[in-house]
Write an enzyme that holds these catalytic residues in place. Structure first.
Site, PDB file in Angstrom:
ATOM      1  N   HIS A 101       0.804  -1.212   0.000  1.00  0.00           N
ATOM      2  CA  HIS A 101       0.000   0.000   0.000  1.00  0.00           C
ATOM      3  C   HIS A 101       0.845   1.273   0.000  1.00  0.00           C
ATOM      4  CE1 HIS A 101      -2.801  -2.720   2.551  1.00  0.00           C
ATOM      5  NE2 HIS A 101      -3.027  -2.925   1.274  1.00  0.00           N
TER       6      HIS A 101
ATOM      7  N   LYS B 222       5.574   6.879   6.900  1.00  0.00           N
ATOM      8  CA  LYS B 222       5.092   6.020   7.981  1.00  0.00           C
ATOM      9  C   LYS B 222       6.254   5.518   8.817  1.00  0.00           C
ATOM     10  CE  LYS B 222       1.647   4.018   4.883  1.00  0.00           C
ATOM     11  NZ  LYS B 222       1.260   2.789   4.190  1.00  0.00           N
TER      12      LYS B 222
ATOM     13  N   TYR C 201       1.155   2.127  13.316  1.00  0.00           N
ATOM     14  CA  TYR C 201       1.664   3.046  12.312  1.00  0.00           C
ATOM     15  C   TYR C 201       1.587   4.462  12.870  1.00  0.00           C
ATOM     16  CZ  TYR C 201       0.414  -0.473   8.718  1.00  0.00           C
ATOM     17  OH  TYR C 201       0.288  -1.590   7.946  1.00  0.00           O
TER      18      TYR C 201
ATOM     19  N   ASP D 175      -5.987  -6.562  -2.045  1.00  0.00           N
ATOM     20  CA  ASP D 175      -4.529  -6.686  -2.130  1.00  0.00           C
ATOM     21  C   ASP D 175      -4.107  -7.719  -3.169  1.00  0.00           C
ATOM     22  OD1 ASP D 175      -4.422  -4.768  -0.177  1.00  0.00           O
ATOM     23  OD2 ASP D 175      -3.687  -6.098   1.394  1.00  0.00           O
TER      24      ASP D 175
END
Length: 176
Positions: free
Chosen positions: A62, A72, A132, A168
Site C-alpha cells: 500500500h 510512515k 503506524y 490486495d
C-alpha cells in the site's frame, strides 16, 4: 535511538535503546528532535493500529498517491512480522528495489518508510499488532497499491500468505 539505512534510499530501521532496571525497561520510540538530527525529520500527526489474529496474514503493498503521499513509522507492539518496503519513486536510484526486515515486540525495531514507497507485511505469529505513525494524516480516496507478488519487484517473502484481502490480491502489475 539508532538509525540504520537500508538498501532503499530513505527507508530506515530505527532501533530503540531500552534502559533496564529491576522494574523492567523504558525506551524512547520516537522523538522529532532525534529523527531530525539523524537526517530523517518526521513529525507524525496520526497513529493507527493493525490487529492481525492469524499468522500468515499479508497486508500490502500500500501507499497514498500524491499529493497526499504519506511517510510512515511502522512498529510491532505484539507478535512479529516481515515488513517490506518497495521503492516506487521513478527518480530514485533504488527505484523498483525492495527491502525487508523482521519487526517484533521483542526486538523494538521500527521501519521508517518515506513518501513514494509502498509498504506491506506478513505476520509471522498469531495475534500480531502493528502500530503506524503517519504524516500527513490519511486522506480517503488516494489509496493505491501494487501486487505483493509482482515480478517487477521479486520480493522474497519468508512464507506464502495464508490470508490476504481480495483488494490486495487484485492490484495490477506495476508500471512506472
Amino acid at each position: 535511538m539508532r538509525f540504520a539505512e537500508t538498501a532503499i534510499a530513505g527507508v530506515v530501521v530505527v532501533e530503540a535503546e531500552p534502559r533496564a532496571d529491576e522494574r523492567g525497561a523504558f525506551a524512547r520510540l520516537h522523538c522529532p528532535t532525534e529523527f531530525a538530527a539523524a537526517g530523517f525529520p518526521f513529525k507524525p500527526v496520526q497513529t493507527s493500529l493493525s490487529r492481525n489474529p492469524q499468522a500468515g496474514t499479508l497486508r500490502g503493498m500500500h501507499y497514498q498517491a500524491a499529493p497526499h503521499a504519506e511517510t510512515k513509522l511502522v512498529r510491532v507492539t505484539r507478535g512479529r512480522i516481515f515488513d517490506v518496503a518497495v521503492d516506487l519513486r521513478p527518480e530514485s536510484p533504488t527505484h523498483r528495489r525492495w527491502t525487508g526486515v523482521e519487526l517484533s515486540a521483542d526486538n523494538l525495531k521500527a521501519l521508517l518508510i518515506p513518501e513514494g514507497v509502498a509498504h506491506g507485511f506478513l505476520t509471522l505469529e498469531p495475534d500480531t499488532d502493528v502500530v503506524y505513525q503517519i504524516s500527513p494524516a490519511y486522506r480517503p480516496g488516494h489509496e493505491a497499491g501494487v501486487r505483493w507478488d509482482d515480478p517487477a519487484f521479486g520480493v522474497a517473502w519468508p512464507a506464502a500468505p495464508v490470508l490476504i484481502s481480495e483488494r490486495d490480491r487484485a492490484y495490477p502489475d506495476y508500471r512506472a
